[in-house]
Design a protein around this motif. Structure first.
Motif, PDB file in Angstrom:
ATOM      1  N   LEU A 131      -5.658   5.566   5.663  1.00 50.93           N
ATOM      2  CA  LEU A 131      -4.291   5.964   5.353  1.00 50.93           C
ATOM      3  C   LEU A 131      -3.420   5.899   6.590  1.00 50.93           C
ATOM      4  CD1 LEU A 131      -5.048   8.897   3.000  1.00 50.93           C
ATOM      5  CD2 LEU A 131      -4.057   6.718   2.408  1.00 50.93           C
ATOM      6  N   GLU A 132      -3.978   6.339   7.712  1.00 49.20           N
ATOM      7  CA  GLU A 132      -3.210   6.354   8.949  1.00 49.20           C
ATOM      8  C   GLU A 132      -2.821   4.931   9.327  1.00 49.20           C
ATOM      9  OE1 GLU A 132      -5.300   8.461  11.971  1.00 49.20           O
ATOM     10  OE2 GLU A 132      -3.598   8.544  13.316  1.00 49.20           O
ATOM     11  N   GLU A 133      -3.737   4.010   9.131  1.00 49.56           N
ATOM     12  CA  GLU A 133      -3.476   2.658   9.580  1.00 49.56           C
ATOM     13  C   GLU A 133      -2.814   1.801   8.514  1.00 49.56           C
ATOM     14  OE1 GLU A 133      -3.526   2.065  12.409  1.00 49.56           O
ATOM     15  OE2 GLU A 133      -4.785   3.657  13.196  1.00 49.56           O
ATOM     16  N   GLY A 134      -3.148   2.103   7.262  1.00 48.89           N
ATOM     17  CA  GLY A 134      -2.780   1.113   6.276  1.00 48.89           C
ATOM     18  C   GLY A 134      -1.796   1.525   5.222  1.00 48.89           C
ATOM     19  N   ALA A 135      -2.306   2.237   4.274  1.00 54.10           N
ATOM     20  CA  ALA A 135      -1.544   2.445   3.057  1.00 54.10           C
ATOM     21  C   ALA A 135      -0.328   3.312   3.313  1.00 54.10           C
ATOM     22  CB  ALA A 135      -2.443   3.090   2.019  1.00 54.10           C
ATOM     23  N   SER A 136       0.811   2.694   3.498  1.00 58.81           N
ATOM     24  CA  SER A 136       2.006   3.501   3.667  1.00 58.81           C
ATOM     25  C   SER A 136       2.439   4.033   2.321  1.00 58.81           C
ATOM     26  CB  SER A 136       3.121   2.676   4.276  1.00 58.81           C
ATOM     27  OG  SER A 136       3.404   1.581   3.450  1.00 58.81           O
ATOM     28  N   PHE A 137       2.081   3.337   1.267  1.00 58.01           N
ATOM     29  CA  PHE A 137       2.426   3.807  -0.056  1.00 58.01           C
ATOM     30  C   PHE A 137       1.240   4.582  -0.602  1.00 58.01           C
ATOM     31  CE2 PHE A 137       2.788   3.195  -4.687  1.00 58.01           C
ATOM     32  CZ  PHE A 137       3.967   3.881  -4.854  1.00 58.01           C
TER      33      PHE A 137
END
Lengths: 722, 722
Positions: free
Chosen positions: A246-252
């Protein structure tokens, strides 16, 4: 006039500029996290029943389970292979040393050790340098970029996975100052990308399943799950894995996706645990949830914990990063031929062995052997009988085992004296710094942990006179060591805290760990960026941070957008399309926006339609979404499509294939607002329109990534084709 | 013609319809997670230096620290108060029972117990029912809604906090089948909303600090942190807190925000831990990170764990929810007067005491007193000397202590026989079901844990003959109980798994816990929604789920939008504005969109400008952003602004105050696409335009929340003014 837009807005040609971090490369394309909702897509979605969606959802869960299982299995293989290879190596060298300690001639042992190390490392470096350079390093920067939405070439190929796994086994067995945790994250991501597509382009095998998932949106979700499963297998930290993704990827944020990521992580750590238990002949024991295992810390925190001050750690981290930065610049300039790269790796391996040997040889820090024989390979050397050389515990061992022995020296007893610790820290610091960035597949987590832990421990020992009243300090030195682990280097702060908390299995450490990490980050950030960020920058990747630079309200879409935009009419001549795609002509109509079509879609269209078009104009075979999916993700170049003069005169109707409702913003929109929209929806293109709804420009990832906060306020990077 | 848009699109008047869950109330407004980037705002942002932004960031951290600290402190107070009050109560009753066991006349003890309970509960119910009805229940549904973006009236007021805290102390001390964990989440949220605004409207005190944070965007971020701190204090699970906030609230993932949330959570659990340690005279021990503490489970998982099958648990949960649903409908219809509500609460308290007493009285399950005297209030009753009534362990205790004693009965020894367990489960099930929804401040987490645990334990005991070969089952019954904890009721699955894992401090349980929760959720969802969702639905709140219904690709923005939209010209007559705001006239120009202005902004404009306008047309005092912030969040109603006939004729220029770049979508955009944009950016209004960029409609939260997947495919809910 109704034009549609083309993916690549053709700009003024940037000139070739020497490599530096103030550049943004144009060679990286973006992933598209936004579905192209054209007529074909909508028709398919509308045809699908509720049951169909349920089935899709179930397949997603099955895929995530598979990803977790395979990632766990790979971690297990790596672990077993490394243990055995390193075991054999250390056994041989130990026998040799013991033989020659008596009779003299330890230089032969040194040569044996160095040659063994170099051989392993050579093997690892050769496959990386010659077969798949993308497998070099820990792979975490690449996965960070991928999750951020940058299409890094060849990063999720099967070949990369194979080379990565073999490479990491060789480098760890070769005694380099590296860890095997980072590569797990990359491996998990590759597994995910492979499994979710239901086919392997490398093996030319299509299982005809999971065809629905053959697009960037879905693939990226699965890669998030794979990366999380990798973290989970590496550290035994499923929640940490989720947070990393989540921290790196999924902004949504998507609840179901997060659940699936969590599921994959859980399965992964469980699989690893299960198979390692069986391998260790303790089935059902399930005591090794991750590749690295800190063991269990008892709950006993004192205020003195905070003494392990993170400020010098941040400084040390910053120094590490600066040195490594210079080294990387040097490597980019002078060490870019594969042969040279392999030779450098072998050199480092030999030097590591030599330095370690020297340290052990000249150390006179003898410790009595514990009653439980907890040492793996105790070297007696010149110590008295029943004692062993404590420097060898640190150097004559795989890094994981060093860490564990360091954190778990029995209470009340110190293995190491301050001098040993300081020397080890210093040597290891430079070795690790030199090693990171070599053309081998390896991680930097364990080395940074070791450096930090030793430094802290050394410091603790030296301040013991001050802190003597707090008797707990003596009782649990390992704890302090753990806490000081030098995270100034990497700075993946949030997920790392959770990983540490999970790995120790104790919530009480949360606050101190977090404070330490935070201070280290702040201090480190003051001097230089995190190691991964440095490497991303040196690759000139257009990486989008989470927010627009704070002082960028001055800029508007009009200033950042690329213009003019290549436009087509709704029904366009094939010749025009081919010319524009081949960059031999440009096409700048000004008209109301009616949709957005991608280069890849046009290529598939051309490929399938050209022949039929020649036969009878405008009566075409119905193109399916499947045709686009089959071509994904390796679309042919425009040069491979041959268009005859007759065909060039045909007209092509783009209505069905373009996305009629692309997201648009007015010209006056401020940069932070554009940024937010772009980032939140994971866009690849954002159309800028005027008040008449006419296309005036196109904002892409590079336009946003160009602006960053430098020392003197907002800075703009230049674009380069390399 | 250049109109701007008004917040409330005036629709056809919905008629009053009897209360049911197929309605969507129009009384709830939305929070605006999207900044209104008007000229004033942009000017302020542009004036601010980089240092200014740094300072803001630091204040955010300070505020989060404060939130964590205060939340932890409140949790500490609640815990101590409940312990002491319940301690006194049980001591008095125990003395009384012991006195009357010999001489007969235990009915006097019963009456004493019932009266004590009722007295406590009456106090709790009176303050809730008469002073602040918003403090009823656990508050979790309200906070879920708030984080979702719904403005629930009075939910984050200081008064609510005070009533909530006193209320929960009374209800737990009053022996109701409730927990004190849920209310902590609400308390944390209120603390956050208060601290972050730097003023209290209730106390009429403005500290003139943190003025920058006086808008929905920032406030909602802090409320997320507060809710997380609440979870963290309740369960000692900081990571679980973060995940709760994210699962429920922040659809737009922001790394720094998450860090701050985590920080608040950490501080909160640390504060609670610290003060409780001091209270327990063990400073530095730090062994109670949360209000509920399961103690530490040893790492020893067997395959048999999965036996605690979650399917019946899901069924039981569904039954609970259905019963509670009927009860709530009944309450909404007939028990809506405060007096009645207080009486019902007292009745439940008395019945709880009576039933408990009866259960204890008629139970003949005597157990020998342990050597360590681990029982808090052992009741001997009719047991032999040195033995105690085991039913009393469950009933004659606060729910938290019951849970703990259940999970931690010593290995190899069973406190309870199957009959006791089954009876307890059955009774407690109905009591808890009746209790939830009473007009008292209380949570449902602990009761559901107790029901599930007992049921599972009972079942385990009955299947012991089957499972006898697995001797571990006997060794660690508490573990199975824990795992079976009946989460079918609530179904906050992801964060709950993490909370459970953190609370037990053991990662190994992760997978089984997750599988159990997941199965329970699937089984439960088949029958009925989660308890919180039911209550949210019964309140007719327009709650936006994370994704649009799967089969909604048929719908486009044109079909879901509200039309026609009230539009103003860029320079508009004051009279027209006042009339439209007072709903006495409507204004439907059709023109190109030039901006979006909110009702609240117009009201502030009118309030400040009317006087000056009267004096000299169009030469106005420069309105500051501060004027809007001072009015936030309690904007005066339009009726309070008096406009003379002269003033009505003045013209007002809206250019500076409207947001010139609102997000827009074309009419043909599919519902899922609209939904994604709306949800990802946390919007309140989304303007629908035609191809000429003319305003044709406005999509708001209610338009999207209306569609949901029912038993027969996509269903549309009706709108009601109530």
């Amino acid at each position: 006039m109704h034009p549609s837009l083309l993916q690549d807005s053709v700009r003024g040609c940037p000139k070739e500029i020497p490599h530096n971090e103030k550049l943004l490369s144009l060679k990286y394309e973006s992933l598209d996290y936004d579905n192209s909702e054209n007529q074909l897509f909508l028709e398919e979605e509308r045809r699908m029943s509720f049951l169909g969606f349920k089935c899709l959802e179930i397949s997603r869960w099955v895929i995530c389970g598979l990803i977790g299982f395979l990632t766990g299995l790979i971690a297990c293989c790596i672990d077993i292979a490394v243990e055995n290879l390193a075991g054999v190596k250390y056994y041989v060298v130990k026998q040799n040393i013991e033989k020659f300690t008596e009779v003299g001639g330890l230089s032969i042992s040194l040569i044996l050790w160095a040659v063994l190390n170099s051989a392993f490392v050579m093997l690892g470096a050769v496959i990386v340098a010659f077969f798949e350079p993308g497998a070099a390093g820990s792979g975490i920067p690449q996965i960070k970029c991928y999750l951020n939405g940058v299409k890094i070439p060849r990063v999720v190929r099967l070949k990369t996975l194979v080379v990565k796994v073999c490479g990491v086994i060789c480098s760890v067995a070769g005694g380099l100052a590296v860890g095997k945790e980072g590569p797990m994250i990359h491996s998990g991501a590759v597994v995910a990308a492979g499994v979710s597509q239901g086919r392997s382009t490398s093996l030319k095998k299509d299982f005809k399943i999971f065809e629905y998932f053959r697009r960037d949106t879905e693939k990226r979700d699965f890669v998030s799950a794979g990366a999380a499963a990798g973290v989970s297998a590496a550290f035994g930290a499923p929640v940490g894995g989720v947070l990393f993704s989540l921290e790196e990827g999924a902004s949504f944020w998507n609840q179901m996706l997060t659940w699936r990521i969590f599921f994959a992580s859980m399965i992964s750590t469980f699989t690893l645990n299960f198979f390692l238990s069986i391998y260790n002949n303790k089935p059902g024991d399930l005591s090794s949830p991750g590749l690295i295992n800190f063991g269990r810390f008892e709950s006993d925190v004192s205020v003195c914990l905070l003494l392990s001050s993170p400020k010098p750690c941040g400084l040390l981290g910053a120094l590490f990063n600066i040195l490594n930065y210079w080294l990387t610049i040097f490597r980019i300039r002078y060490v870019h031929r594969p042969c040279l790269q392999v030779m450098e790796a072998m050199l480092v391996a030999a030097v590591t062995a030599t330095v370690s040997f020297a340290m052990i040889y000249f150390s006179n820090d003898c410790q009595p052997l514990g009653p439980d024989q907890s040492e793996d390979y105790p070297l007696q050397l010149f110590c008295a009988d029943g004692e062993y050389n404590s420097m060898a515990t640190a150097f004559f061992n795989t890094p994981e085992r060093s860490v564990r022995s360091l954190f778990h020296n029995p209470p009340g007893r110190l293995f190491y004296n301050p001098l040993t610790l300081s020397l080890f820290t210093l040597t290891y610091f430079f070795l690790a710094c030199w090693t990171y960035g070599l053309t081998v597949s390896a991680g930097v987590f364990i080395p940074s942990l070791l450096i930090g832990a030793h430094r802290t421990l050394a410091r603790l020992v030296s301040i013991m006179f001050v802190c003597r009243s707090l008797s707990q300090v003596w009782a649990v030195p390992g704890k302090y060591a753990f806490n000081g682990s030098c995270r100034g280097i990497v700075r993946m702060t949030l997920s790392l805290t959770v990983i540490m908390v999970e790995a120790t299995g104790n919530v009480t450490y949360g606050l101190p760990i977090m404070l330490v990490l935070l201070t280290a980050k702040i201090v480190g950030d003051y001097f230089v960026e995190g190691l991964y960020d440095i490497h991303i920058k040196l690759q000139s990747v257009p990486f989008l941070h989470l927010e627009a630079p704070a002082t960028s309200h001055w800029l508007t879409a009009r200033e950042v957008m690329g213009a003019p935009v290549t436009c087509f009419n709704r029904i366009e001549k094939v010749g025009t399309i081919v010319d524009v795609l081949s960059n031999t002509s440009t096409n700048h109509n000004l008209g109301k926006i009616c949709g957005l079509i991608l280069r890849s879609q046009l290529i598939v269209l051309l490929k399938h339609k050209v022949r039929e078009l020649a036969r009878s104009r405008l009566t075409q075979r119905k193109l399916q979404l499947k045709d686009f999916r089959d071509a994904y993700p390796r679309f042919p170049p425009i040069q491979s499509i041959h268009v005859s003069q007759d065909e060039r005169e045909c007209m092509m109707d783009l209505t069905e294939f373009m996305n009629p409702t692309p997201y648009t913003v007015p010209q006056e929109t401020s940069l932070p607002r554009v940024f937010k929209l772009f980032r939140a929806l994971g866009l690849r293109h954002l159309v800028v329109v005027d008040s008449e709804n006419r296309v005036v420009g196109l904002v892409t990832r590079k336009d946003l990534a160009r602006y960053h906060l430098g020392k003197h306020g907002l800075e703009e990077m230049q674009l380069a084709q390399t």
